[in-house]
Design an enzyme around this catalytic site. Structure first.
Site, PDB file in Angstrom:
ATOM      1  N   THR A 244      33.138  35.592  35.580  1.00  0.00           N
ATOM      2  CA  THR A 244      34.474  35.252  35.084  1.00  0.00           C
ATOM      3  C   THR A 244      34.891  33.895  35.620  1.00  0.00           C
ATOM      4  O   THR A 244      34.380  33.425  36.648  1.00  0.00           O
ATOM      5  CB  THR A 244      35.493  36.318  35.532  1.00  0.00           C
ATOM      6  OG1 THR A 244      36.816  35.891  35.194  1.00  0.00           O
ATOM      7  CG2 THR A 244      35.446  36.541  37.037  1.00  0.00           C
ATOM      8  N   ASP A 245      35.852  33.268  34.938  1.00  0.00           N
ATOM      9  CA  ASP A 245      36.407  32.014  35.440  1.00  0.00           C
ATOM     10  C   ASP A 245      37.335  32.239  36.630  1.00  0.00           C
ATOM     11  O   ASP A 245      37.666  31.292  37.349  1.00  0.00           O
ATOM     12  CB  ASP A 245      37.141  31.256  34.337  1.00  0.00           C
ATOM     13  CG  ASP A 245      38.261  32.048  33.675  1.00  0.00           C
ATOM     14  OD1 ASP A 245      38.485  33.217  34.043  1.00  0.00           O
ATOM     15  OD2 ASP A 245      38.915  31.497  32.756  1.00  0.00           O
ATOM     16  N   GLU A 246      37.741  33.488  36.866  1.00  0.00           N
ATOM     17  CA  GLU A 246      38.713  33.746  37.933  1.00  0.00           C
ATOM     18  C   GLU A 246      38.143  33.519  39.331  1.00  0.00           C
ATOM     19  O   GLU A 246      38.900  33.394  40.300  1.00  0.00           O
ATOM     20  CB  GLU A 246      39.273  35.160  37.795  1.00  0.00           C
ATOM     21  CG  GLU A 246      40.061  35.355  36.521  1.00  0.00           C
ATOM     22  CD  GLU A 246      40.888  36.628  36.516  1.00  0.00           C
ATOM     23  OE1 GLU A 246      41.425  36.995  37.578  1.00  0.00           O
ATOM     24  OE2 GLU A 246      40.992  37.250  35.452  1.00  0.00           O
TER      25      GLU A 246
ATOM     26  N   TYR B 158      39.873  41.475  42.629  1.00  0.00           N
ATOM     27  CA  TYR B 158      38.923  41.449  41.518  1.00  0.00           C
ATOM     28  C   TYR B 158      38.059  40.198  41.565  1.00  0.00           C
ATOM     29  O   TYR B 158      36.819  40.267  41.558  1.00  0.00           O
ATOM     30  CB  TYR B 158      39.654  41.530  40.181  1.00  0.00           C
ATOM     31  CG  TYR B 158      38.823  41.043  39.015  1.00  0.00           C
ATOM     32  CD1 TYR B 158      37.615  41.670  38.691  1.00  0.00           C
ATOM     33  CD2 TYR B 158      39.222  39.947  38.253  1.00  0.00           C
ATOM     34  CE1 TYR B 158      36.837  41.213  37.628  1.00  0.00           C
ATOM     35  CE2 TYR B 158      38.457  39.494  37.191  1.00  0.00           C
ATOM     36  CZ  TYR B 158      37.263  40.123  36.884  1.00  0.00           C
ATOM     37  OH  TYR B 158      36.491  39.670  35.849  1.00  0.00           O
TER      38      TYR B 158
ATOM     39  N   LYS C 180      33.951  39.685  42.246  1.00  0.00           N
ATOM     40  CA  LYS C 180      33.047  39.031  41.302  1.00  0.00           C
ATOM     41  C   LYS C 180      32.361  37.825  41.945  1.00  0.00           C
ATOM     42  O   LYS C 180      31.171  37.565  41.693  1.00  0.00           O
ATOM     43  CB  LYS C 180      33.804  38.599  40.047  1.00  0.00           C
ATOM     44  CG  LYS C 180      34.231  39.742  39.154  1.00  0.00           C
ATOM     45  CD  LYS C 180      33.044  40.523  38.593  1.00  0.00           C
ATOM     46  CE  LYS C 180      32.300  39.737  37.526  1.00  0.00           C
ATOM     47  NZ  LYS C 180      31.218  40.557  36.886  1.00  0.00           N
TER      48      LYS C 180
ATOM     49  N   ASN D  18      39.088  34.019  29.331  1.00  0.00           N
ATOM     50  CA  ASN D  18      39.649  35.300  28.882  1.00  0.00           C
ATOM     51  C   ASN D  18      39.154  35.664  27.487  1.00  0.00           C
ATOM     52  O   ASN D  18      39.291  34.875  26.552  1.00  0.00           O
ATOM     53  CB  ASN D  18      41.187  35.219  28.864  1.00  0.00           C
ATOM     54  CG  ASN D  18      41.791  35.355  30.235  1.00  0.00           C
ATOM     55  OD1 ASN D  18      41.234  34.864  31.217  1.00  0.00           O
ATOM     56  ND2 ASN D  18      42.925  36.016  30.317  1.00  0.00           N
TER      57      ASN D  18
ATOM     58  N   ARG E 295      46.127  30.399  30.053  1.00  0.00           N
ATOM     59  CA  ARG E 295      44.757  30.903  30.013  1.00  0.00           C
ATOM     60  C   ARG E 295      44.015  30.229  28.856  1.00  0.00           C
ATOM     61  O   ARG E 295      44.608  29.801  27.880  1.00  0.00           O
ATOM     62  CB  ARG E 295      44.731  32.430  29.833  1.00  0.00           C
ATOM     63  CG  ARG E 295      45.388  33.204  30.970  1.00  0.00           C
ATOM     64  CD  ARG E 295      44.608  33.069  32.259  1.00  0.00           C
ATOM     65  NE  ARG E 295      45.173  33.842  33.360  1.00  0.00           N
ATOM     66  CZ  ARG E 295      45.971  33.350  34.285  1.00  0.00           C
ATOM     67  NH1 ARG E 295      46.358  32.074  34.227  1.00  0.00           N
ATOM     68  NH2 ARG E 295      46.402  34.108  35.272  1.00  0.00           N
TER      69      ARG E 295
END
Length: 369
Positions: A153-155, A179, A183, A208, A243
């Site tokens: 994920t980009d998070e 989270y 990851k 997203n 986002r």
């Protein structure tokens, strides 16, 4: 003409012949869309077997595989990716030669409520898969290109300031919630198994996703569900969070492109090139809903208390994927959101089945609850 692989010089057709793929989390949102592409929508990819390993937690839905569950090339194994014996048995029984690892706890609000399961599934589960596949595959680093595709994920990169350039493959990790931290941990393990053991891995960082079959705790399907019921549309904080949005089928095309043309050991950022403030997204979504469902009530946006550790902005620079792999999203946000709304309008029974189960649209991610 298919692009030849950077490693080994084999074409996709040559490598894909007799391909036997394990998809973890294949009953979830992205996994089920990927399996539909592999077994139904992408006739150009010759597949011998697709095995779906899924624990069927709250977000795993067998109904997501309607239309492929009777395909003789498809097999379902219910189980936990942390179960080393089951994973090893599945790899051996089905003679798996490729893994697409999607299984994960993925909702930030739920990670705030209960971080332990995120560490267990995302970190320990990824370790279990890497070790089992390494032992199953044996030596031969890089032979035949990417064999273990890890979907991140980009998070993991943290948050961007308004004028910062988008995230890219070289952006340092700076996770801000349980989270994204879990990851990031799994991403480091994947990298280490390439450099230490020579396992031919690749990692994808995506922005997203939205589209059909997404569990309704996520922003877009939650808003569609609220619109269908004529309820207020709750937005965190001031609605100014930004986002980058990627239609799920574009993401799945990207995953298959990395699997077919990517270089072992590399990471690839896949983004929709569509940065939007949440409030603008909801307004455009509501406009599409009114167009596709004439006579529906207008939107009524309400602002609710922001969640802890809510990153202000994410964005992805997908230049590497465009340059090296020739991948780019095909859907604009306008076209993708119309397809998404239409799917939910045509599949109300799918939504009602979820509402009668584990999730009814309640607020998650509130400290102290």
């Amino acid at each position: 003409m298919k692009t030849p692989l950077a490693s080994g010089g084999e074409s996709w057709e040559r490598r894909a012949r007799n391909m036997r793929i394990l998809v973890t989390g294949g009953a979830g949102f992205i996994g089920s869309n990927l399996i539909h592409q592999l077994l139904g929508e992408r006739q150009d990819i010759p597949i011998e077997k697709v095995v779906n390993l899924d624990k069927l937690t709250y977000a795993g839905n067998p109904a997501n595989l309607e239309g492929v569950e009777d395909d003789p090339r498809y097999a379902f194994v219910r189980g936990d990716i942390c179960d080393a014996a089951l994973v090893a048995e599945t790899l051996e029984e089905h003679r798996i030669d490729r893994v697409v690892h999607l299984a994960a706890e993925s909702h930030v609000d739920r990670s705030i409520d209960g971080p332990e399961s995120f560490v267990r599934t995302n970190v320990l589960g990824t370790f279990t898969l890497l070790e089992a596949f390494r032992r199953h595959r044996g030596p031969g680093a890089g032979e035949g290109g990417v064999a273990f595709l890890h979907v991140s994920t980009d998070e993991v990169f943290g948050a961007l300031e308004p004028d910062d350039p988008p995230f890219a493959e070289t952006t340092p990790f700076a996770p801000n919630n349980p989270y994204s931290a879990s990851k990031a941990g799994s991403d480091h393990l994947v990298r280490a198994w390439f450099h230490t053991y020579g396992l031919p891995v690749a990692t994808v960082h995506c922005s997203n996703n939205y589209g059909p079959r997404q569990f309704p705790e996520k922003l877009i399907p939650l808003m569609i569900r609220k619109l269908m019921r004529g309820e207020p549309l709750p937005l965190y904080g001031d609605g100014q969070h930004i986002r980058d949005w990627l239609y799920v089928r574009d993401h799945c095309r990207g995953l298959l492109t990395v699997l077919s043309q990517g270089r072992p050991g590399e990471t690839y950022a896949l983004g929709g090139g569509c940065e939007m403030r949440n409030i603008d997204l909801v307004r455009e979504l509501a406009a599409a809903f009114r167009e596709l469902a004439p006579g529906s009530a207008g939107e009524r946006i309400v602002f609710v208390e922001d969640r802890p550790g809510h990153d202000r902005r994410y964005a992805i620079d997908a230049a590497k994927a465009r340059r090296d792999l020739g991948w780019a999203p095909e859907e604009s946000f306008g076209s993708g959101i119309r397809k998404t709304v239409q799917w939910y309008l045509e599949n109300e029974e799918w939504v009602r089945a979820i509402e009668s189960g584990t999730y009814r649209g309640e607020r998650l991610g509130v400290l102290g609850t």
